[in-house]
Structures are given as structure tokens and as C-alpha cells.
Design an enzyme around this catalytic site. Structure first.
Site, PDB file in Angstrom:
ATOM      1  N   LYS A  25      14.927  37.686 -84.932  1.00  0.00           N
ATOM      2  CA  LYS A  25      14.374  37.957 -86.256  1.00  0.00           C
ATOM      3  C   LYS A  25      13.271  36.981 -86.658  1.00  0.00           C
ATOM      4  O   LYS A  25      12.267  37.371 -87.246  1.00  0.00           O
ATOM      5  CB  LYS A  25      15.490  37.921 -87.306  1.00  0.00           C
ATOM      6  CG  LYS A  25      16.519  39.026 -87.140  1.00  0.00           C
ATOM      7  CD  LYS A  25      17.589  38.971 -88.207  1.00  0.00           C
ATOM      8  CE  LYS A  25      17.027  39.392 -89.550  1.00  0.00           C
ATOM      9  NZ  LYS A  25      18.096  39.493 -90.571  1.00  0.00           N
TER      10      LYS A  25
ATOM     11  N   ARG B 117      22.953  36.019 -98.472  1.00  0.00           N
ATOM     12  CA  ARG B 117      23.527  35.138 -97.455  1.00  0.00           C
ATOM     13  C   ARG B 117      22.485  34.139 -96.980  1.00  0.00           C
ATOM     14  O   ARG B 117      21.279  34.388 -97.069  1.00  0.00           O
ATOM     15  CB  ARG B 117      24.008  35.956 -96.252  1.00  0.00           C
ATOM     16  CG  ARG B 117      25.194  36.846 -96.532  1.00  0.00           C
ATOM     17  CD  ARG B 117      25.515  37.727 -95.333  1.00  0.00           C
ATOM     18  NE  ARG B 117      24.422  38.632 -95.025  1.00  0.00           N
ATOM     19  CZ  ARG B 117      24.281  39.279 -93.880  1.00  0.00           C
ATOM     20  NH1 ARG B 117      25.158  39.114 -92.913  1.00  0.00           N
ATOM     21  NH2 ARG B 117      23.277  40.097 -93.678  1.00  0.00           N
TER      22      ARG B 117
ATOM     23  N   PHE C 253      23.531  44.715 -92.320  1.00  0.00           N
ATOM     24  CA  PHE C 253      23.329  45.899 -91.488  1.00  0.00           C
ATOM     25  C   PHE C 253      23.572  47.195 -92.269  1.00  0.00           C
ATOM     26  O   PHE C 253      23.287  47.247 -93.466  1.00  0.00           O
ATOM     27  CB  PHE C 253      24.179  45.817 -90.221  1.00  0.00           C
ATOM     28  CG  PHE C 253      23.852  44.641 -89.352  1.00  0.00           C
ATOM     29  CD1 PHE C 253      22.543  44.385 -88.966  1.00  0.00           C
ATOM     30  CD2 PHE C 253      24.841  43.764 -88.922  1.00  0.00           C
ATOM     31  CE1 PHE C 253      22.232  43.287 -88.173  1.00  0.00           C
ATOM     32  CE2 PHE C 253      24.534  42.665 -88.130  1.00  0.00           C
ATOM     33  CZ  PHE C 253      23.230  42.439 -87.756  1.00  0.00           C
TER      34      PHE C 253
END
Length: 561
Positions: free
Chosen positions: A110, A99, A306
Site C-alpha cells: 500500500k 485505525r 476491506f
């Protein structure tokens, strides 16, 4: 003086990249399909897939997932990239499919999403910041539709739209909590119709989901036309097609729809395209990029966002169901530190050996292993992203517990060693991918909506029960009455826990999942069930990563992870 390790961006900036045309040549993409965006990135015309690849055999598709993320970090993208490099080093024609990073998390927590250490995709600054402009095009298409809704109302409201039941929101690719709930159209009669409104982050937009699940420009346009934007005063749905917005939206997206080609530090080709979040959307890169990679390569390595409770579940129950793509093997990434965190150890103490805490935290990993091997019936390997503080006793305990479920453990040291550090994992993936896999879905599409949600909650999360708010119950009844009862479910749930409470770690039992609302993404072809306090517009943390990002007089970026 302690040894200073190079940061991810320093490693990336020292890399000697190949010109992107050499990467395209390596995998046999003809020049007429390569559209250069500078020297090191390119778009590949999707007509290459339609015109020349459609009859090719599919590659072995390797899906990388993980345990529930923790502040200790798991390194899923790093492992994905390192595994791709390792497979390439073993002589396998490999393409990675990832992605695109969203600006929200890049400037939020992040600080970057292009891998780490010596397992990165480059140019990492470009990939993390704007890249080829795909997300801007998706946001523009989203907001064009929003503008056309309000203009239609302002110009007489021929479709009889109920301004209290406009469900389409504006989008921006930034974590901006101030925009979650707004009032717009202020200023008088000529300034529009005053109403409550709000923004979602671009990666949560239905346009993003449609973009990633469409096989070509024609299907994209058809799916855009199906978007339900509002309801009439009589309760009938109003679509983007009725507003005649879908053609212009597709025109904005025609170039974005072409997959982006880049490379790893070791020259492995990588398609990076699309980027829905996995906690509030379906968490997979575009179908076009995955298909293209699978028709070119012998091995395609992709990831789902995730943990396996979110990204992998949606990859299988939404993306695989729609496309007939089938993973040959699944990699479940974990770290010793993250497992000890799940076992109750404070972040500051994770470097010390603690077998008791590891034993307490291991059930989280084992639940994800069970989800992959027993619910989805796919071959799996656990990849331990190894840290220098990991002890042999801790690693052996993980091996022992996974072996009891019939799953091997491979150490991954790609962060510090690149492809050499991923050889053990790559060899196990090759072995697994030769085995026959018989994919099963978590639920039957023909089940009632509530039963599908309960199947996900009980089978994937381990929940004892599901409670539906009165609002959710009414919406479910309405969607079933409208003929949408057979759509798959996209669960919007926090990523940190198997429950809808981010603070509950490990593998809890006897808990209840609460569905507070359910919305429809008719164009994308799924229903979104919102749990707990999950929302479609995140906020920035107390100290955003943006505070540490800068650029010098020569245009060199620093502080980006």
C-alpha cells in the site's frame, strides 16, 4: 506534456496544519486531558471519557465499508475522511475514527494508509511511520508474555506446560515471511528450551484485539489475564494470569491506550487508534476512540477494513455486540474500475467504457449491499469513488441496479475536491441517519460454533457449504467442552473474494468454504476460524513500497504513496 498530479505526500506536506491544541479546543476537550506529541498530534487521556463524557448522548455513527478490494483501488479510507470533511462543511460537529496504519503494508504494497489526494489525515508521514508508538507498545506486551512463558519453562515449569502445545507466538509489525515458522532456544541448556515457534504480525496479535475491545485500563488488564498461552500435559489451558504477566503487560500499554488526536487537511478532528487487520483479525479501531468520538460529536464517521464480508461483519457481530454501539447508516464504497475488474477486464483496460463487464462485476457490489440492508437491516448508500474515465452510462447502470435494492448511489469526488466533492454523499448520509435502523446480527451467539460459522459463510459470503478439517473439528469440540461455545466468530479469510480463494471474483455461487483450523482469543472474547491459505504473518511483494521511500538531508520523507 501530460499534467502531473501531486502525490499524496506532496499534498500533505503542503498543508497548513493547525496546532493540535486548537483542534482539541474546537471539540471542547479540556487541556488537562490533552497530552501533546509535538505540535500536530496528541493523546487524549481515556479518563476524559470516564469522568466527563459518559452521560452524553451518542452521535450518529456512520460506518464506511466497501466491496471486495481489487488492484484498481476503492478509496475507502479516502472516502471516510472526505465524508467527515463534507459533514463538517455542512455544519455538523464531526469526528473521524480510524485505525492506525501497520508498518508491514506501508513498506509492502500500500505504501500508506492515511487517505489520499485532498482527503487525508495529517501529519501523514508520522501517522504512517511509528506515529505515537502504540504498535511498538503492543508488540512489546505481546513479546513480554512470550518471554515469560519460556522463562517459566526454563525455571522449572511449575505449571507443567507442554512445550509442544504452546500457542502464543511472538509478534513484529513487519511483513516478514522468514519468521512464520522458526526454531528457537538453540545453544544448549542455559539458552532456553529448544522448540518450534513463530511470529505473527503485530496487528494479528490477540493483544491488539484486546487493546481495541477494552473500555478502560482495568478491563484491559482483566482481558489480558484471560489469554490462553499454552496447555498443560494434561490438556488444561494455561493463561497469562497464571504466569502473572497481565499487570506488566498493562503497564506497557497504559499510555498507548489513550486515543491519538490528529486532523484532516481541512481541520476536521480525527481519532486514529489501534489497528487490527480485517482479514486476520477484527478490523476496527479502538472502542475507546469510537466511544470518545461518539460522546463528543454529532456525527462520528468510522470505517471497517476491506469489504462488508469481513470488516463490516466483524464490526457488527463482534464490536457492536460487545459495546452496544449501533451504526445509524452505512456507506458502501466502490469504483467503476473495480467493478469492471470483477467483471473480467484486465487492469490495463479499465479506463475504457465497458457496460457488459460492468454488468458482470456489479453482483459483487450488490451482494455487499444485500449484506448491509437485508442481513444487518441497516440503511445504506453506495458511494462511487469517481474517476475521470467513468462515463454517464456506467454510472447510470450502477444507479439503476442499486435502486432495484432500494439503495441510492452518491458520487464521491473527495480525492480531487476535498469536502466539496463529498457534499452529495454527506447529504444522503444525513438523510439516512435520520431514519430508524434496527440492527440485527448475522447469527445467534447461542448457536453451536459450526452453525455460527455456517451462518456467516452462507449469509455473508453466499457459500453453499462449509467443510471443517479434522483438526478444526477437534478444536471446536474442545472449545465447546471448555465452555467457549458461546463466543462470537472472527473469520480469517482473504479479502479479495467472497470465497476462500482470492482468484474467484464477482459473486460466485455453489462454492464451499474450508475451515482448516480454529483458535481461541479468550482475552479478546472470540474464536478465530482460519480459511484457505490465510496466515497471520504476510510477506513483502516482489517490489516492496519500501524501495521507493527515502528521506533527505532535512528529514523530509518522500515516496510514501
Amino acid at each position: 506534456m501530460a499534467e502531473r498530479f501531486l502525490s499524496d505526500i506532496e499534498i500533505a506536506q503542503q498543508a497548513e496544519m493547525q496546532v493540535i491544541n486548537a483542534i482539541a479546543d474546537k471539540i471542547g476537550i479540556p487541556d488537562q486531558y490533552v497530552e501533546n506529541y509535538g505540535k500536530y498530534k496528541a493523546k487524549i487521556d481515556y479518563r476524559y471519557l470516564q469522568n466527563e463524557l459518559k452521560d452524553n448522548e451518542d452521535a450518529k455513527l456512520i460506518l464506511v465499508t466497501a466491496i471486495n478490494p481489487t488492484p484498481a483501488g476503492e478509496g475507502k479510507t479516502t472516502t471516510t475522511i472526505g465524508l467527515g470533511d463534507a459533514l463538517s462543511s455542512l455544519g455538523k460537529k464531526t469526528i473521524i475514527a480510524l485505525r492506525e496504519p501497520s508498518l508491514g503494508p506501508v513498506f509492502g504494497v500500500k505504501g500508506g494508509a492515511a487517505g489520499g489526494g485532498y482527503a487525508q489525515v495529517v501529519p501523514m508521514e508520522d501517522i504512517n511511520l511509528h506515529f505515537t508508538g502504540d504498535f511498538h507498545a503492543i508488540g512489546a506486551a505481546n513479546n513480554l508474555l512470550a518471554a515469560m512463558i519460556d522463562n517459566h519453562i526454563h525455571q522449572g515449569n511449575e505449571l507443567n506446560i507442554d512445550t509442544r502445545r504452546i500457542v502464543w507466538r511472538r509478534a513484529v509489525d513487519m511483513n516478514d515471511r522468514q519468521l512464520r515458522h522458526i526454531v528457537d532456544g538453540l545453544g544448549g541448556k542455559t539458552e532456553g528450551v529448544t522448540r518450534e515457534d513463530g511470529f505473527d504480525i503485530t496487528v494479528a496479535s490477540e493483544v491488539m484485539a484486546i487493546f481495541c475491545l477494552s473500555n478502560d485500563i482495568i478491563e484491559l488488564k482483566e482481558n489480558l489475564s484471560k489469554i490462553i498461552v499454552a496447555y498443560t500435559r494434561g490438556g488444561e489451558p494455561v493463561t497469562a494470569g497464571q504466569l502473572k504477566a497481565h499487570g506488566a503487560m498493562a503497564a506497557l500499554l497504559k499510555d498507548a491506550l489513550k486515543p491519538n488526536l490528529v486532523q484532516t487537511l481541512e481541520g476536521t478532528p480525527a481519532f486514529i487508534h489501534g489497528g487490527p487487520f480485517a482479514n486476520i483479525a477484527h478490523g476496527c479501531n479502538s472502542v475507546i476512540a469510537t466511544r470518545m468520538a461518539s460522546k463528543i460529536a454529532d456525527y462520528t464517521v468510522t470505517e471497517a477494513g476491506f469489504g462488508a464480508d469481513l470488516g463490516a461483519e466483524k464490526f457488527i457481530d463482534i464490536k457492536c455486540r460487545k459495546t452496544r454501539l449501533r451504526p445509524s447508516a452505512v456507506v458502501i464504497v466502490a469504483t467503476v474500475k473495480a467493478l469492471k475488474y470483477n467483471g473480467g477486464v484486465a487492469k490495463a483496460d479499465l479506463g475504457a467504457e465497458n457496460l457488459e463487464a460492468l454488468e458482470k462485476g456489479l453482483p459483487n457490489l450488490l451482494k455487499h449491499v444485500e449484506n448491509v440492508t437485508q442481513v444487518f437491516k441497516l440503511p445504506a448508500v453506495v458511494a462511487i469513488n469517481r474517476f475521470p474515465t467513468d462515463t454517464e452510462a456506467e454510472l447510470n447502470l450502477i444507479r439503476e441496479r442499486c435502486r432495484e435494492l432500494g439503495v441510492n448511489v452518491a458520487l464521491s469526488e473527495v480525492w480531487g475536491k476535498g469536502s466539496i466533492g463529498g457534499k452529495e454523499l454527506a447529504e444522503e448520509v444525513i438523510r439516512l441517519s435520520e431514519k430508524e435502523s434496527n440492527l440485527e446480527f448475522a447469527y445467534d451467539l447461542n448457536l453451536p460454533i459450526k452453525e455460527k460459522i455456517k451462518a456467516i459463510a452462507s449469509r455473508l459470503y453466499g457459500a453453499a457449504d462449509v467443510e471443517f478439517s479434522s483438526k478444526a473439528g477437534k478444536e471446536i469440540a474442545n472449545f465447546e467442552k471448555m465452555g467457549f461455545g458461546n463466543l462470537p466468530i472472527c473469520m480469517a479469510k482473504n479479502q479479495y473474494s467472497l470465497t476462500d480463494d482470492a482468484k474467484i471474483l464477482g459473486r460466485p455461487t455453489g462454492f464451499k468454504i474450508t475451515i482448516r483450523d480454529i483458535t481461541i482469543s479468550a482475552g479478546a472474547g472470540f474464536l478465530v476460524a482460519l480459511t484457505g491459505d490465510i496466515m497471520k504473518m504476510p510477506g513483502l511483494p516482489k517490489v516492496p513500497a519500501a524501495e521507493n521511500i527515502d528521506v533527505d538531508v532535512n528529514g523530509k520523507i518522500k515516496g510514501l504513496f
